[in-house]
Design a protein around this motif. Structure first.
Motif, PDB file in Angstrom:
ATOM      1  N   ALA B 249       0.823  -1.205   0.000  1.00  0.00           N
ATOM      2  CA  ALA B 249       0.000   0.000   0.000  1.00  0.00           C
ATOM      3  C   ALA B 249       0.861   1.262   0.000  1.00  0.00           C
ATOM      4  N   LYS B 250       0.405   2.271  -0.756  1.00  0.00           N
ATOM      5  CA  LYS B 250       1.104   3.555  -0.781  1.00  0.00           C
ATOM      6  C   LYS B 250       0.578   4.430   0.333  1.00  0.00           C
ATOM      7  N   LEU B 251       1.484   5.210   0.946  1.00  0.00           N
ATOM      8  CA  LEU B 251       1.122   5.979   2.127  1.00  0.00           C
ATOM      9  C   LEU B 251       1.253   7.468   1.863  1.00  0.00           C
ATOM     10  N   ALA B 252       0.248   8.214   2.292  1.00  0.00           N
ATOM     11  CA  ALA B 252       0.323   9.676   2.272  1.00  0.00           C
ATOM     12  C   ALA B 252      -0.222  10.180   3.591  1.00  0.00           C
ATOM     13  N   THR B 253       0.156  11.393   3.965  1.00  0.00           N
ATOM     14  CA  THR B 253      -0.317  11.882   5.257  1.00  0.00           C
ATOM     15  C   THR B 253      -0.628  13.365   5.217  1.00  0.00           C
ATOM     16  N   PHE B 254      -1.376  13.796   6.200  1.00  0.00           N
ATOM     17  CA  PHE B 254      -1.542  15.215   6.479  1.00  0.00           C
ATOM     18  C   PHE B 254      -0.501  15.602   7.522  1.00  0.00           C
ATOM     19  N   ASP B 255       0.037  16.778   7.378  1.00  0.00           N
ATOM     20  CA  ASP B 255       0.899  17.409   8.371  1.00  0.00           C
ATOM     21  C   ASP B 255       2.284  16.766   8.510  1.00  0.00           C
ATOM     22  N   LEU B 256       3.201  17.603   8.975  1.00  0.00           N
ATOM     23  CA  LEU B 256       4.608  17.240   8.982  1.00  0.00           C
ATOM     24  C   LEU B 256       5.158  16.990  10.372  1.00  0.00           C
ATOM     25  N   SER B 257       6.200  16.201  10.411  1.00  0.00           N
ATOM     26  CA  SER B 257       7.095  16.158  11.566  1.00  0.00           C
ATOM     27  C   SER B 257       8.456  15.854  10.966  1.00  0.00           C
ATOM     28  N   ALA B 258       9.502  15.944  11.762  1.00  0.00           N
ATOM     29  CA  ALA B 258      10.835  15.653  11.247  1.00  0.00           C
ATOM     30  C   ALA B 258      10.860  14.231  10.680  1.00  0.00           C
ATOM     31  N   ASP B 259      10.219  13.293  11.386  1.00  0.00           N
ATOM     32  CA  ASP B 259      10.191  11.892  10.945  1.00  0.00           C
ATOM     33  C   ASP B 259       9.460  11.743   9.617  1.00  0.00           C
ATOM     34  N   VAL B 260       8.350  12.467   9.473  1.00  0.00           N
ATOM     35  CA  VAL B 260       7.573  12.375   8.233  1.00  0.00           C
ATOM     36  C   VAL B 260       8.399  12.890   7.065  1.00  0.00           C
ATOM     37  N   VAL B 261       9.086  14.009   7.274  1.00  0.00           N
ATOM     38  CA  VAL B 261       9.877  14.595   6.189  1.00  0.00           C
ATOM     39  C   VAL B 261      10.982  13.627   5.771  1.00  0.00           C
ATOM     40  N   THR B 262      11.623  13.001   6.752  1.00  0.00           N
ATOM     41  CA  THR B 262      12.665  12.014   6.433  1.00  0.00           C
ATOM     42  C   THR B 262      12.064  10.860   5.639  1.00  0.00           C
ATOM     43  N   ALA B 263      10.885  10.394   6.084  1.00  0.00           N
ATOM     44  CA  ALA B 263      10.237   9.271   5.394  1.00  0.00           C
ATOM     45  C   ALA B 263       9.850   9.652   3.963  1.00  0.00           C
ATOM     46  N   VAL B 264       9.457  10.907   3.751  1.00  0.00           N
ATOM     47  CA  VAL B 264       9.136  11.367   2.392  1.00  0.00           C
ATOM     48  C   VAL B 264      10.408  11.367   1.547  1.00  0.00           C
ATOM     49  N   LYS B 265      11.504  11.854   2.163  1.00  0.00           N
ATOM     50  CA  LYS B 265      12.795  11.890   1.465  1.00  0.00           C
ATOM     51  C   LYS B 265      13.223  10.483   1.063  1.00  0.00           C
ATOM     52  N   ASP B 266      12.973   9.512   1.950  1.00  0.00           N
ATOM     53  CA  ASP B 266      13.378   8.129   1.705  1.00  0.00           C
ATOM     54  C   ASP B 266      12.394   7.368   0.831  1.00  0.00           C
ATOM     55  N   GLY B 267      11.314   8.027   0.435  1.00  0.00           N
ATOM     56  CA  GLY B 267      10.347   7.378  -0.434  1.00  0.00           C
ATOM     57  C   GLY B 267       9.377   6.456   0.284  1.00  0.00           C
ATOM     58  N   GLU B 268       9.391   6.457   1.620  1.00  0.00           N
ATOM     59  CA  GLU B 268       8.455   5.594   2.361  1.00  0.00           C
ATOM     60  C   GLU B 268       7.059   6.205   2.416  1.00  0.00           C
ATOM     61  N   ILE B 269       7.016   7.531   2.400  1.00  0.00           N
ATOM     62  CA  ILE B 269       5.737   8.232   2.337  1.00  0.00           C
ATOM     63  C   ILE B 269       5.722   9.023   1.033  1.00  0.00           C
ATOM     64  N   LEU B 270       4.605   8.889   0.290  1.00  0.00           N
ATOM     65  CA  LEU B 270       4.494   9.497  -1.040  1.00  0.00           C
ATOM     66  C   LEU B 270       4.570  11.028  -0.963  1.00  0.00           C
ATOM     67  N   GLN B 318      14.782  20.481   1.795  1.00  0.00           N
ATOM     68  CA  GLN B 318      14.811  21.851   2.328  1.00  0.00           C
ATOM     69  C   GLN B 318      13.922  21.983   3.552  1.00  0.00           C
ATOM     70  N   VAL B 319      12.755  21.298   3.486  1.00  0.00           N
ATOM     71  CA  VAL B 319      11.798  21.422   4.587  1.00  0.00           C
ATOM     72  C   VAL B 319      12.316  20.715   5.842  1.00  0.00           C
ATOM     73  N   ALA B 320      13.121  19.651   5.646  1.00  0.00           N
ATOM     74  CA  ALA B 320      13.576  18.823   6.764  1.00  0.00           C
ATOM     75  C   ALA B 320      14.239  19.651   7.859  1.00  0.00           C
ATOM     76  N   ARG B 321      15.113  20.551   7.445  1.00  0.00           N
ATOM     77  CA  ARG B 321      15.862  21.379   8.385  1.00  0.00           C
ATOM     78  C   ARG B 321      14.893  22.200   9.242  1.00  0.00           C
ATOM     79  N   LEU B 322      13.869  22.739   8.584  1.00  0.00           N
ATOM     80  CA  LEU B 322      12.901  23.595   9.273  1.00  0.00           C
ATOM     81  C   LEU B 322      12.003  22.793  10.213  1.00  0.00           C
ATOM     82  N   ALA B 323      11.635  21.572   9.769  1.00  0.00           N
ATOM     83  CA  ALA B 323      10.771  20.745  10.607  1.00  0.00           C
ATOM     84  C   ALA B 323      11.472  20.401  11.911  1.00  0.00           C
ATOM     85  N   GLU B 324      12.800  20.187  11.820  1.00  0.00           N
ATOM     86  CA  GLU B 324      13.553  19.840  13.027  1.00  0.00           C
ATOM     87  C   GLU B 324      13.578  20.987  14.024  1.00  0.00           C
ATOM     88  N   SER B 325      13.542  22.224  13.526  1.00  0.00           N
ATOM     89  CA  SER B 325      13.592  23.350  14.454  1.00  0.00           C
ATOM     90  C   SER B 325      12.197  23.754  14.936  1.00  0.00           C
TER      91      SER B 325
END
Lengths: 342, 328
Positions: B249-270, B318-325
């Motif tokens: 199954a393909k995964l998408a989500t609402f809203d960000l966290s540092a973990d979500v952004v990393t998962a998007v970068k890694d292709g785990e979340i669409l 680019q967003v990852a850095r901001l999500a962490e802060s």
């Protein structure tokens, strides 16, 4: 004045006051009030008082009923979620099925009393701990609230009570406001005072009150002495359910909508308020006024933290510390009172 | 007996010390160094932000950060409170009114329940701005504007994108039983997708259970080829459920966290639908100050949209850095 027999001197008013279960709660309430009044001018203003009496009132109605039940030696964990259930029944019947608000509330009351009756019946017939029985009821009601609401309405909030027939009168009686000194106080505060007075009268002045203390103190001895223990306990569960209906109705009328998850978690707050008010977890001891004052302490601590402007992240910590402090002060006074008696 | 007395005294001292500390940050906020050269208009004020979220929710912490950053920037005081129970949320509003704050920011997950309290604030002459949810009722209640994301529009956007990825049967994971906004997102997603949307109820407070529930659903119905979560923490739970269950199954989500952004970068979340909630903290404070000093209103009677923006593999870095802060 000299008294020949020292046993007679012990019944002095001051001593009798010291032996009351709610004395610790009174001391705690004064301490909490003084503390927050020093922190915030708004807290001690009339408006501030109206603010913190508001949560204390609905909590207090439940805490008093729970206190009676706890004096009778039982628990009710389903009381919190039952406030949501009764509210949902009222709103769904009034908005989706066109019943008048008062009629819908009557149906909700019957449903609540039935839940209380079943709780009580299962407890006295099976001899299972009421903790377990009402935990079961709690979970069943929680699931039913969500499941039935979604099945009937397709959503998780039902609203629109404002447009239902009879809303105005029901709102005025249960959820309106009364102006005192230029500030609007919730009418639920009056209900809370009434419930507390009624419960105190029953406990202190009627035979039923003696039965409650007796079944909570020693069930077997009470039965042997001819107390209708089963009927007393079932009636206590139904009283709690009735109070949950009152609070559920107040909330539904005030907010005109009810969420499927409302009331969950409140059951512990009721028990906390009753315990602060001097009820023992083991039953047989406590008072209705004490539970009402326990609710005041909770309301003051809850709102005082906001008035004092503390960081909300620490909210629960402060609340816990205040409650612990109040309960310890309560115990301190009770121990002192017991030493005096000896 | 002795130690009990000692404990009471110690606890009392502890509380006094804590309140002593807590007076600090509030007192300091007015005395920012920038104040010396700033124009005289920047008089201090006190604003209350009252949301429907409990403390410690990652999403709302970003809103809080936005409001507090704005407070610091403008040299005003902002108090942030949140409670998921609408009865208690409306009491918090009543309280802010009795404290005579200069403006109230409120999220309305259950507008009916807040109608009276918001009305009282408006009647008391306190400007109110609604954020996040309840935008369709905002004007009716007398708020000067709404800052947020239209849930239907965002849900439809997510549904569209999932359809383009070939998803036909979607699992929409709801994590708060009482929140109408979440229902609207699932409805929107169903419209955008045009396929089947099943709803699954989980508790955001119990992510281990959420993981196993999602896993169980995916295992029992292998035709589900997409999962849409509505909260970043639940997104991570769903990611684990998909991986554990060996689902495609393909995964998408609402809203960000540092973990979500990393998962998007890694292709785990669409992709992640980003409503840029930092703005829902920052903008209302800005608007309230503009209103107070210059009677400005923003939005012209329409809500001010903060989203949806989409975070995909392309811009996740680019967003990852901001999500962490804590600002995205």
């Amino acid at each position: 004045m000299t008294v020949a027999d020292e046993r007679l001197a012990r019944t002095g008013t001051a001593r009798r006051l010291l032996l009351r279960p709610e004395l610790g709660a009174v001391v705690g309430a004064v301490a909490v009030f003084t503390f927050f009044a020093g922190q915030s001018a708004t807290f001690r203003s009339v408006e501030g008082v109206a603010n913190w009496l508001d949560p204390a009132s609905t909590l207090g109605i439940m805490a008093v009923a729970i206190a009676l039940l706890m004096i009778g030696g039982e628990f009710d964990l389903s009381a919190g979620v039952l406030t949501g259930t009764t509210g949902l029944i009222t709103v769904v019947l009034a908005t989706r099925y066109g019943l008048a608000v008062w009629t819908a509330m009557l149906v909700a009351l019957v449903a609540a009393l039935l839940v209380g009756y079943l709780n009580g019946l299962i407890v006295v017939r099976t001899k299972l701990p009421s903790f377990i029985v009402t935990l079961g009821t709690f979970l069943m009601l929680q699931g039913a609230n969500l499941g039935v609401t979604k099945a009937l309405t397709g959503t998780v909030q039902v609203g629109g009570l404002r447009r239902a027939e009879g809303y105005e009168s029901a709102h005025a009686v249960l959820a309106g406001t009364v102006p005192v000194a230029g500030t609007d106080f919730r009418v639920a505060i009056l209900w809370w005072l009434g419930v507390t007075a009624l419960a105190t009268w029953v406990l202190m002045r009627t035979r039923a009150g003696n039965w409650i203390f007796a079944v909570g103190g020693d069930d077997q001895a009470a039965r042997a002495a001819g107390v209708p223990a089963e009927r007393t306990k079932i009636a206590l569960f139904m009283t709690t359910a009735g109070a949950a209906w009152l609070v559920g109705s107040v909330m539904a009328l005030r907010f005109t909508s009810v969420q499927a998850n409302s009331g969950i978690g409140q059951e512990f707050v009721y028990i906390i308020a009753a315990v602060i008010g001097g009820c023992l977890l083991t039953g047989g001891y406590g008072s209705a006024i004490g539970a009402a004052i326990g609710a005041v302490i909770f309301g003051m601590a809850d709102k005082g933290i906001v008035f004092a402007g503390w960081d909300a992240d620490w909210f629960k910590f402060f609340l816990g510390a205040m409650l612990l402090l109040a309960t310890l002060a309560n115990r301190l006074v009770r121990r002192y009172a017991e030493e005096v008696r000896r | 007996m002795k130690w009990t007395k000692g404990l009471v005294v110690a606890a009392a001292l502890g509380l006094t010390a804590l309140t002593g500390c807590s007076g600090g940050p509030a007192g300091q906020s007015g005395g920012e160094p920038a104040g010396a050269s700033a124009p005289a208009a920047a008089e201090a004020g006190a604003f209350a932000v009252i949301t429907h979220a409990g403390a410690g929710d990652a999403f709302w912490d970003v809103v809080k950060n936005g409001a507090e950053a704005a407070a610091k920037r403008y040299g005003v005081t902002v108090s942030y409170q949140g409670d998921g129970d609408p009865a208690r949320q409306s009491q918090l509003i009543d309280q802010a009114v009795s404290q005579k704050v200069d403006g109230i920011v409120v999220s309305m997950a259950n507008p009916d329940a807040l109608k009276e309290a918001v009305g009282k604030a408006v009647a008391a002459g306190i400007p109110v701005i609604t954020i996040n949810s309840g935008g369709d009722r905002s004007r009716e209640f007398g708020a000067i504007t709404h800052v947020g994301q239209s849930e239907d529009v965002a849900g439809r956007g997510a549904g569209d994108r999932l359809k383009a990825e070939g998803v036909g049967k979607l699992l929409c994971v709801i994590h708060e039983a009482g929140n109408v906004g979440l229902d609207q997102r699932c409805k929107g997603a169903a419209e955008g997708l045009g396929g089947t949307v099943e709803r699954l109820q989980v508790e955001v407070g119990n992510l281990a259970d959420a993981t196993s529930k999602i896993k169980a659903r995916l295992q029992s119905d292998t035709s589900v080829d997409g999962v849409l979560t509505l909260n970043p923490a639940v997104a991570i739970a769903a990611r684990d459920a998909i991986a554990d269950g060996g689902s495609k199954a393909k995964l998408a989500t609402f809203d960000l966290s540092a973990d979500v952004v990393t998962a998007v970068k890694d292709g785990e979340i669409l992709f992640a639908v980003d409503q840029q909630q930092y703005l829902q903290g920052w903008l209302p404070i800005t608007f309230l100050i503009l209103y107070r000093d210059n009677l400005n209103t923003v939005g012209g009677g329409l809500p001010v949209n903060t989203g949806p923006g989409f975070v995909t593999k392309d811009n996740a870095g680019q967003v990852a850095r901001l999500a962490e802060s804590g600002t995205r």
